[in-house]
Design an enzyme around this catalytic site. Structure first.
Site, PDB file in Angstrom:
ATOM      1  N   ASP A   7     -23.351  26.886  53.343  1.00 58.81           N
ATOM      2  CA  ASP A   7     -23.457  26.946  54.806  1.00 58.81           C
ATOM      3  C   ASP A   7     -22.454  27.890  55.462  1.00 58.81           C
ATOM      4  O   ASP A   7     -21.945  27.612  56.544  1.00 58.81           O
ATOM      5  CB  ASP A   7     -23.301  25.526  55.387  1.00 58.81           C
ATOM      6  CG  ASP A   7     -21.961  24.897  55.023  1.00 58.81           C
ATOM      7  OD1 ASP A   7     -21.225  25.479  54.198  1.00 58.81           O
ATOM      8  OD2 ASP A   7     -21.639  23.829  55.566  1.00 58.81           O
ATOM      9  N   GLY A  54     -14.028  20.645  50.153  1.00 62.91           N
ATOM     10  CA  GLY A  54     -14.712  20.083  48.981  1.00 62.91           C
ATOM     11  C   GLY A  54     -14.671  21.032  47.803  1.00 62.91           C
ATOM     12  O   GLY A  54     -14.781  22.245  47.982  1.00 62.91           O
ATOM     13  N   ASP A 114     -16.004  26.412  55.800  1.00 65.09           N
ATOM     14  CA  ASP A 114     -15.647  26.979  57.109  1.00 65.09           C
ATOM     15  C   ASP A 114     -14.348  26.410  57.668  1.00 65.09           C
ATOM     16  O   ASP A 114     -13.607  27.113  58.357  1.00 65.09           O
ATOM     17  CB  ASP A 114     -16.806  26.870  58.113  1.00 65.09           C
ATOM     18  CG  ASP A 114     -17.252  25.436  58.335  1.00 65.09           C
ATOM     19  OD1 ASP A 114     -16.891  24.573  57.519  1.00 65.09           O
ATOM     20  OD2 ASP A 114     -17.958  25.182  59.328  1.00 65.09           O
ATOM     21  N   ARG A 141      -7.872  17.523  51.971  1.00 60.40           N
ATOM     22  CA  ARG A 141      -8.134  17.702  53.399  1.00 60.40           C
ATOM     23  C   ARG A 141      -6.782  17.498  54.091  1.00 60.40           C
ATOM     24  O   ARG A 141      -6.070  16.545  53.790  1.00 60.40           O
ATOM     25  CB  ARG A 141      -9.134  16.665  53.911  1.00 60.40           C
ATOM     26  CG  ARG A 141     -10.364  16.557  53.036  1.00 60.40           C
ATOM     27  CD  ARG A 141     -11.586  17.217  53.608  1.00 60.40           C
ATOM     28  NE  ARG A 141     -12.729  17.013  52.729  1.00 60.40           N
ATOM     29  CZ  ARG A 141     -13.757  17.843  52.642  1.00 60.40           C
ATOM     30  NH1 ARG A 141     -13.795  18.942  53.366  1.00 60.40           N
ATOM     31  NH2 ARG A 141     -14.752  17.586  51.842  1.00 60.40           N
ATOM     32  N   ASP A 151     -22.618  23.584  49.713  1.00 61.74           N
ATOM     33  CA  ASP A 151     -23.570  23.466  50.825  1.00 61.74           C
ATOM     34  C   ASP A 151     -24.258  24.785  51.199  1.00 61.74           C
ATOM     35  O   ASP A 151     -25.275  24.771  51.872  1.00 61.74           O
ATOM     36  CB  ASP A 151     -22.862  22.909  52.073  1.00 61.74           C
ATOM     37  CG  ASP A 151     -22.222  21.554  51.807  1.00 61.74           C
ATOM     38  OD1 ASP A 151     -22.650  20.874  50.869  1.00 61.74           O
ATOM     39  OD2 ASP A 151     -21.288  21.183  52.551  1.00 61.74           O
ATOM     40  N   THR A 158     -18.333  26.429  48.468  1.00 63.57           N
ATOM     41  CA  THR A 158     -18.871  25.118  48.859  1.00 63.57           C
ATOM     42  C   THR A 158     -20.290  25.016  48.318  1.00 63.57           C
ATOM     43  O   THR A 158     -21.025  25.997  48.355  1.00 63.57           O
ATOM     44  CB  THR A 158     -18.875  24.926  50.398  1.00 63.57           C
ATOM     45  OG1 THR A 158     -19.712  23.804  50.708  1.00 63.57           O
ATOM     46  CG2 THR A 158     -19.422  26.127  51.140  1.00 63.57           C
ATOM     47  N   ARG A 209     -24.506  18.645  53.921  1.00 62.00           N
ATOM     48  CA  ARG A 209     -24.018  18.378  55.288  1.00 62.00           C
ATOM     49  C   ARG A 209     -25.083  18.709  56.297  1.00 62.00           C
ATOM     50  O   ARG A 209     -26.175  18.191  56.208  1.00 62.00           O
ATOM     51  CB  ARG A 209     -22.756  19.177  55.550  1.00 62.00           C
ATOM     52  CG  ARG A 209     -21.576  18.345  55.148  1.00 62.00           C
ATOM     53  CD  ARG A 209     -20.393  18.724  55.949  1.00 62.00           C
ATOM     54  NE  ARG A 209     -19.246  18.626  55.078  1.00 62.00           N
ATOM     55  CZ  ARG A 209     -18.025  18.817  55.455  1.00 62.00           C
ATOM     56  NH1 ARG A 209     -17.777  19.175  56.680  1.00 62.00           N
ATOM     57  NH2 ARG A 209     -17.050  18.675  54.621  1.00 62.00           N
TER      58      ARG A 209
HETATM   59  P1  ATP Z   1     -16.451  21.908  52.780  1.00 58.15           P
HETATM   60  O1  ATP Z   1     -17.541  22.747  53.386  1.00 58.15           O
HETATM   61  O2  ATP Z   1     -16.564  21.762  51.346  1.00 58.15           O
HETATM   62  O3  ATP Z   1     -16.209  20.626  53.508  1.00 58.15           O
HETATM   63  P2  ATP Z   1     -14.282  23.028  54.295  1.00 58.15           P
HETATM   64  O4  ATP Z   1     -13.327  24.120  54.001  1.00 58.15           O
HETATM   65  O5  ATP Z   1     -15.190  23.245  55.477  1.00 58.15           O
HETATM   66  O6  ATP Z   1     -15.093  22.755  52.966  1.00 58.15           O
HETATM   67  P3  ATP Z   1     -12.701  21.087  55.772  1.00 58.15           P
HETATM   68  O7  ATP Z   1     -12.236  19.738  55.393  1.00 58.15           O
HETATM   69  O8  ATP Z   1     -13.473  21.265  57.026  1.00 58.15           O
HETATM   70  O9  ATP Z   1     -13.503  21.650  54.494  1.00 58.15           O
HETATM   71  O10 ATP Z   1     -11.439  22.063  55.876  1.00 58.15           O
HETATM   72  C1  ATP Z   1     -10.522  22.162  54.800  1.00 58.15           C
HETATM   73  C2  ATP Z   1      -9.124  22.248  55.332  1.00 58.15           C
HETATM   74  O11 ATP Z   1      -8.981  23.452  56.118  1.00 58.15           O
HETATM   75  C3  ATP Z   1      -8.707  21.135  56.278  1.00 58.15           C
HETATM   76  O12 ATP Z   1      -8.317  19.969  55.587  1.00 58.15           O
HETATM   77  C4  ATP Z   1      -7.549  21.772  57.012  1.00 58.15           C
HETATM   78  O13 ATP Z   1      -6.380  21.757  56.225  1.00 58.15           O
HETATM   79  C5  ATP Z   1      -8.022  23.228  57.152  1.00 58.15           C
HETATM   80  N1  ATP Z   1      -8.659  23.421  58.467  1.00 58.15           N
HETATM   81  C6  ATP Z   1      -9.821  22.905  58.919  1.00 58.15           C
HETATM   82  N2  ATP Z   1     -10.077  23.247  60.190  1.00 58.15           N
HETATM   83  C7  ATP Z   1      -9.026  24.010  60.592  1.00 58.15           C
HETATM   84  C8  ATP Z   1      -8.673  24.679  61.816  1.00 58.15           C
HETATM   85  N3  ATP Z   1      -9.444  24.622  62.903  1.00 58.15           N
HETATM   86  N4  ATP Z   1      -7.529  25.385  61.837  1.00 58.15           N
HETATM   87  C9  ATP Z   1      -6.708  25.446  60.757  1.00 58.15           C
HETATM   88  N5  ATP Z   1      -6.974  24.831  59.579  1.00 58.15           N
HETATM   89  C10 ATP Z   1      -8.113  24.129  59.482  1.00 58.15           C
END
Ligand code: ATP
Length: 320
Positions: A129, A11, A103, A72, A127, A125, A171
């Protein structure tokens, strides 16, 4: 190290541009070439990579969102996707990467480091978090946006003697509700980290009404339940003329606050320095007003304690 790259993932959050700007400017100041990767890990695998100049990041510090776009891309969880990503980076002669995101994005960064490609994480983020930092990029702007909205809602709540349930993002984390709740003088804060009893919320609303209060604000974290569901449950006790407002994505947008601009600049600057020192697999953060570094993999395996959870009890004692 001669060439580094930056991407934003997950995000979007206000302050990401300030971090990108700092990375580009600090890198170039130190004689590096800095590349931007569009659309997060999806762009990395697709080779959507371009060199950034000092001018490219001009006039961006005040803008919300991310100039590198975000996406994503679940395919990056697979080893195959990760290897393809590294291949693309190597084609451009890139030797180090900075990932700004939550994360999930950190998991991608940890995987790349494990495969031998040094990656640094910046917590971005709304959040708040992420383990390893008390504040993430975008959190401060988001809570200010919530406060701005609640100030307006309060006018209506008072005029019509209404109870407003404000559902905010976060979240599974209650930080936005906690901070915006105390900042808006909400009678009740409902967050996932602390079990709530509807009887207690009802008591808090009634206490305010008996004191002659014309409005009630309940700050509800989305991680607990939806605002409409909460309103239904509340109605079982009394008709408080309840209205529900779901603030939604307005919380993610907008010009970053002073704090998020400064944090973005600080995080970006230090992330570049870490790569220059040959380090990878680390993430930057703020702990006790000081810049802190942690191991990305460790942060991902550590249960998060909400910082300043004491605000919850403080609110009970000052916002009745
Ligand atoms: P937000 O907290 O804003 O949602 P985020 O970074 O946690 O941010 P995610 O959609 O969970 O958002 O992850 C972003 C991108 O990171 C994913 O679309 C994917 O490309 C990559 N990603 C997520 N999990 C993994 C993983 N276990 N291993 C490798 N890449 C990952």
């Amino acid at each position: 190290m001669k060439r580094i790259a930056v991407l934003t993932s997950g995000g979007d959050a206000p302050g990401m541009n300030a971090a990108i700007r700092a990375i580009v400017r600090k890198g170039i100041y130190d004689g590096l070439e800095v590349y931007g990767i569009n659309y997060g890990y999806a762009g990395m695998v697709a080779g959507d990579i371009h060199r950034l100049t000092v001018d490219d990041v001009g006039d961006t510090i005040s803008r919300g969102g991310t100039i590198l776009y975000s996406a994503r891309y679940p395919e990056f969880k697979d080893l195959e996707g990760q290897k393809k990503g590294i291949e693309q980076l190597k084609k451009f002669g890139i030797e180090g990467l900075i990932v700004i995101g939550g994360d999930g994005s950190y998991r991608g960064g940890a995987a790349l480091t494990k495969l031998g490609f040094p990656t640094i994480g910046i917590p971005g983020t709304i959040d708040n978090d992420i383990v390893g930092t008390e504040y993430t990029l975008g959190f401060d702007t988001a809570i200010n946006t919530v406060l701005d909205s609640v100030d307006k809602i309060r006018d209506t709540a008072t005029s019509h003697v209404r109870t407003f349930i404000i559902e905010v993002m976060g979240r599974n984390a209650g930080d936005i509700a906690l901070w915006a709740g105390i900042g808006s003088g909400a009678e009740s804060i409902v967050i996932p980290e602390i079990d709530f009893r509807m009887e207690e919320v009802v008591k808090e609303i009634r206490a305010g009404r008996e004191r002659g209060k014309k409005h009630t604000i309940i700050m509800l974290a989305e991680g607990v339940m939806q605002g409409t569901e909460f309103a239904e449950k509340l109605k079982e006790y009394d008709n408080f003329h309840t209205r529900v407002t779901v603030l939604g994505h307005v919380q993610r947008g907008g010009s970053p606050s002073a704090r998020d601009r400064v944090l973005g600049s600080l995080f970006g600057y230090n992330a570049v320095q870490l790569l220059e020192e040959g380090k990878g697999g680390l993430c930057v953060g703020i702990v006790g007003s000081e810049l802190a570094y942690s191991d990305i993999s460790e942060t991902l395996n550590t249960k998060r304690d909400v910082p300043y959870l004491s605000l919850y009890q403080i609110n009970k004692e000052i916002s009745f």
